[in-house]
Structures are given as structure tokens and as C-alpha cells.
Design a protein around this motif. Structure first.
Motif, PDB file in Angstrom:
ATOM      1  N   ASP A 148       0.857  -1.187   0.000  1.00 34.22           N
ATOM      2  CA  ASP A 148       0.000   0.000   0.000  1.00 34.22           C
ATOM      3  C   ASP A 148       0.896   1.241   0.000  1.00 34.22           C
ATOM      4  N   VAL A 149       1.162   1.781  -1.183  1.00 30.84           N
ATOM      5  CA  VAL A 149       2.061   2.919  -1.296  1.00 30.84           C
ATOM      6  C   VAL A 149       1.461   4.162  -0.645  1.00 30.84           C
ATOM      7  N   GLN A 150       0.155   4.286  -0.713  1.00 24.97           N
ATOM      8  CA  GLN A 150      -0.507   5.445  -0.105  1.00 24.97           C
ATOM      9  C   GLN A 150      -0.258   5.489   1.403  1.00 24.97           C
ATOM     10  N   THR A 151      -0.326   4.327   2.054  1.00 27.89           N
ATOM     11  CA  THR A 151      -0.055   4.262   3.489  1.00 27.89           C
ATOM     12  C   THR A 151       1.407   4.574   3.779  1.00 27.89           C
ATOM     13  N   LEU A 152       2.309   4.094   2.912  1.00 25.46           N
ATOM     14  CA  LEU A 152       3.721   4.406   3.077  1.00 25.46           C
ATOM     15  C   LEU A 152       3.959   5.913   3.040  1.00 25.46           C
ATOM     16  N   LEU A 153       3.305   6.586   2.108  1.00 22.41           N
ATOM     17  CA  LEU A 153       3.461   8.024   1.995  1.00 22.41           C
ATOM     18  C   LEU A 153       2.907   8.745   3.224  1.00 22.41           C
ATOM     19  N   ARG A 154       1.826   8.196   3.753  1.00 28.10           N
ATOM     20  CA  ARG A 154       1.210   8.833   4.924  1.00 28.10           C
ATOM     21  C   ARG A 154       2.042   8.616   6.182  1.00 28.10           C
ATOM     22  N   ARG A 211       5.260   7.218   6.407  1.00 33.38           N
ATOM     23  CA  ARG A 211       6.693   7.435   6.208  1.00 33.38           C
ATOM     24  C   ARG A 211       7.558   6.671   7.224  1.00 33.38           C
ATOM     25  N   PRO A 212       7.446   5.353   7.262  1.00 31.66           N
ATOM     26  CA  PRO A 212       8.299   4.595   8.195  1.00 31.66           C
ATOM     27  C   PRO A 212       9.759   4.680   7.775  1.00 31.66           C
ATOM     28  N   ASP A 213      10.664   4.607   8.769  1.00 35.08           N
ATOM     29  CA  ASP A 213      12.088   4.596   8.442  1.00 35.08           C
ATOM     30  C   ASP A 213      12.441   3.372   7.604  1.00 35.08           C
ATOM     31  N   GLU A 214      11.724   2.274   7.848  1.00 30.59           N
ATOM     32  CA  GLU A 214      11.996   1.039   7.128  1.00 30.59           C
ATOM     33  C   GLU A 214      10.741   0.183   7.141  1.00 30.59           C
ATOM     34  N   LEU A 215      10.347  -0.325   5.980  1.00 30.01           N
ATOM     35  CA  LEU A 215       9.211  -1.239   5.893  1.00 30.01           C
ATOM     36  C   LEU A 215       9.681  -2.622   6.340  1.00 30.01           C
ATOM     37  N   ARG A 216       8.997  -3.198   7.327  1.00 30.49           N
ATOM     38  CA  ARG A 216       9.407  -4.499   7.863  1.00 30.49           C
ATOM     39  C   ARG A 216       8.300  -5.530   7.674  1.00 30.49           C
ATOM     40  N   LEU A 217       8.741  -6.775   7.390  1.00 28.84           N
ATOM     41  CA  LEU A 217       7.793  -7.850   7.132  1.00 28.84           C
ATOM     42  C   LEU A 217       8.535  -9.171   7.280  1.00 28.84           C
ATOM     43  N   GLY A 218       7.851 -10.204   7.780  1.00 25.29           N
ATOM     44  CA  GLY A 218       8.449 -11.523   7.786  1.00 25.29           C
ATOM     45  C   GLY A 218       8.464 -12.207   9.126  1.00 25.29           C
ATOM     46  N   GLY A 219       9.094 -13.408   9.111  1.00 26.23           N
ATOM     47  CA  GLY A 219       9.034 -14.280  10.277  1.00 26.23           C
ATOM     48  C   GLY A 219      10.261 -14.293  11.148  1.00 26.23           C
TER      49      GLY A 219
END
Length: 323
Positions: free
Chosen positions: A100-106, A108-116
């Protein structure tokens, strides 16, 4: 100046979205197609390119209709046509969340994190916007996905450039958008240069034509001076070859004659001027090689289906990529 530099000089990367991501195995993330992202970020009529640089780790990239691509640290992957794609750690088959790029723009996290929490993969992702008409010669010659490797060639400056871009995108310093636009151009140029070097001798298309001395020179001349009263004889003379050889080679690589290509490029430049400037039709006509606005209007209507004044009313001030 070479043709690639001349085209990129006027592509006008208006802005860019860059973000860092750290994914830990197992992980999977889906990226929507360009049209969906454009709607999220209010890109207007701009063309979006997706761009990922893998700083650490590895993953599998999947596009519909293509075999899986395995990428690893030091690889750059470019989606010139904004194809939807999925990235996942090795062995993960289930679909992941949609980016969700719109949420990223809103947010603005320092780093997108995901995973196990397993082995990490660090990626710098970019979404670049450009004029769809001006960039047509370059993008039409590219496949759905382009992958180049920087491993072992001493170009750690590129990763530093990506990291700098992320920091610049997150900040609010004056001139930040201009810095991002210029950096976007550098990153795309570097990728295309490396793609060009890796092409086989049998490949054709606009980019492949740059490797031919005569065709590359001809393209550079037309892009550098679109208003010049070029003729096939004049182009062949400047390229140091005969008109028949130039015509044959140009058509072989580019798929149309030099004069047909010149006419279309002039209209592409004109469309950009109509959209971005307040110049009169006569001024624009002269800038693209027409002596009267009437002749220019006829040529423009043949290319776009509407007169230039009507086209300007529809497209002037079209939105660029929001940050």
C-alpha cells in the motif's frame, strides 16, 4: 552527445518515492500494477516505473506469464511497464499482503518491515514518474522486466545513492524534489547502460540501435536538434555513411525510417511543451521544426487525433507523482 543521454535529458522525472525495506524469512509481498499505484499517489497521466535494489539477501520475483526470477544482493530489477509482481523468500508460495504505497506516503516509516524473523533481505524500492510520450522510445524497447548485476564491480556508490534518496524523500529540506528527480535519472541511466552492454548482437529495438555507430549517431542528432531541417542525406552525411545503409540499418533496429521517427519525436517534444509551457503554438512549432503553426497543427493532429490547442486544454498541468 549520445542518443540515450539526449532522450533522458528531456524525460523529466518529476519526482520519486523511495523507501527502505527489511524482510526476514519467510516473507512474501505483492506489488500492484502501475495504474493502481498511480491512482494511490495521484500521478495523473504520468508513467510509473518500479525499481528495486537488493542490498542484502535474496528472493524470488514472479510476474504472470514469466518464469520466476532469482535475485540477490547487488542486483537491480526494473519494471519498465509497471507490471504487478510478487517478491518472496525462497520456498514461500502463499500470496503475501499487497503493498500500500498510499499508506507508506502517509506514515513514512524509516523502514518497511515484514516476515518471520529468519534470514534478512534488505531492499531499496523506488517508484519513478516520467512523461509517457517522451519516454516512449526507451520504454517501448524494453522487456517487462530488466535485471542487472552490480556485484563485484566496485560500484557501492549506487547503494549509497539509494540510501541518500530514501533520506531525502523522508525529509523536507528545500530543493529535495529536485535532488530526487536528478538522482532518479542517474539510477535509470546506470541501469539502462548496463542493460545495453549485456544485450546480444541479435537483438533489435531502439536501445539495441544505440550500439550501431550510424544509427546511434542519427538518433543523437535528431534528439539533440529536433528543429533542424534534417534530411536523410544530411543525417547520413553526419553519421558518416550512405543514405541507403543508414535507412536499412535504422529500419532494422528502430522499426521505422529515420524521417518517420523524427516526425514522431518532434510531436513528442511538442506535447511536452504544450503541457509544461505557456509558449504560443507558433513558438512551439518553430521549436520542433515547423515554419508555420498551421503545418504544425496538421502534423500534431495526425499523431494525436486532436489539434494542439485542444490537446493542451486537456493535458496542461497534468499531475506529477506526489510524495
Amino acid at each position: 552527445m549520445d542518443a540515450l543521454s539526449e532522450v533522458l535529458r528531456v524525460l523529466h522525472f518529476n519526482s520519486a518515492i523511495f523507501f527502505k525495506a527489511r524482510f526476514t524469512a519467510p516473507w512474501c509481498l505483492a506489488s500492484p500494477q502501475a495504474e493502481a499505484v498511480a491512482a494511490q499517489v495521484d500521478a495523473g497521466s504520468q508513467r510509473l516505473l518500479f525499481y528495486h535494489y537488493f542490498a542484502d539477501g535474496s528472493c524470488t520475483v514472479q510476474l504472470d506469464g514469466l518464469p520466476p526470477l532469482h535475485v540477490q544482493a547487488g542486483d537491480i530489477i526494473l519494471f519498465p511497464h509497471g507490471d504487478a509482481h510478487t517478491m518472496a523468500s525462497t520456498g514461500v508460495a502463499e500470496p503475501g499482503p499487497m503493498l500500500d504505497v498510499q499508506t507508506l506516503l502517509r506514515d513514512r516509516p524509516d523502514e518497511l518491515r515484514l516476515g518471520g524473523g529468519g534470514a534478512p533481505t534488505r531492499i531499496v524500492c523506488g517508484y519513478l514518474s516520467c512523461d509517457p510520450i517522451l519516454c516512449r522510445p526507451v520504454l517501448a524497447a524494453l522487456p517487462r522486466v530488466v535485471t542487472v548485476s552490480l556485484r563485484g564491480d566496485g560500484t557501492d556508490w549506487l547503494e549509497r545513492s539509494f540510501v541518500y534518496a530514501v533520506a531525502e524523500a523522508a525529509g523536507s529540506e528545500p530543493g529535495g524534489e529536485g535532488v530526487l528527480a536528478k538522482l532518479s535519472e542517474v539510477l535509470v541511466v546506470e541501469t539502462l547502460r548496463r542493460y545495453l552492454c549485456g544485450m546480444s548482437a541479435q537483438q533489435t529495438g531502439w536501445i539495441a540501435g544505440l550500439r550501431d555507430r550510424a544509427v546511434g549517431r542519427c538518433l543523437a542528432l535528431m534528439h539533440e536538434k529536433p528543429a533542424h531541417p534534417w534530411t536523410l542525406d544530411g543525417l547520413a552525411r553526419e553519421a558518416g555513411t550512405s543514405r541507403s545503409v543508414l535507412a536499412e540499418k535504422f529500419t532494422h533496429f528502430v522499426g521505422q525510417s529515420p524521417m518517420q521517427y523524427l516526425a514522431r519525436w518532434r510531436m513528442a517534444v511538442a506535447s511536452n511543451l504544450l503541457r509544461r509551457s505557456a509558449s504560443s503554438l507558433m513558438q512551439i512549432a518553430l521549436e520542433v521544426g515547423y515554419e508555420t503553426d498551421a503545418a504544425f497543427s496538421r502534423a500534431f493532429k495526425r499523431e494525436f487525433g486532436v489539434p494542439p490547442a485542444a490537446w493542451r486544454r486537456t493535458h496542461a498541468g497534468a499531475a506529477g507523482l506526489s510524495r
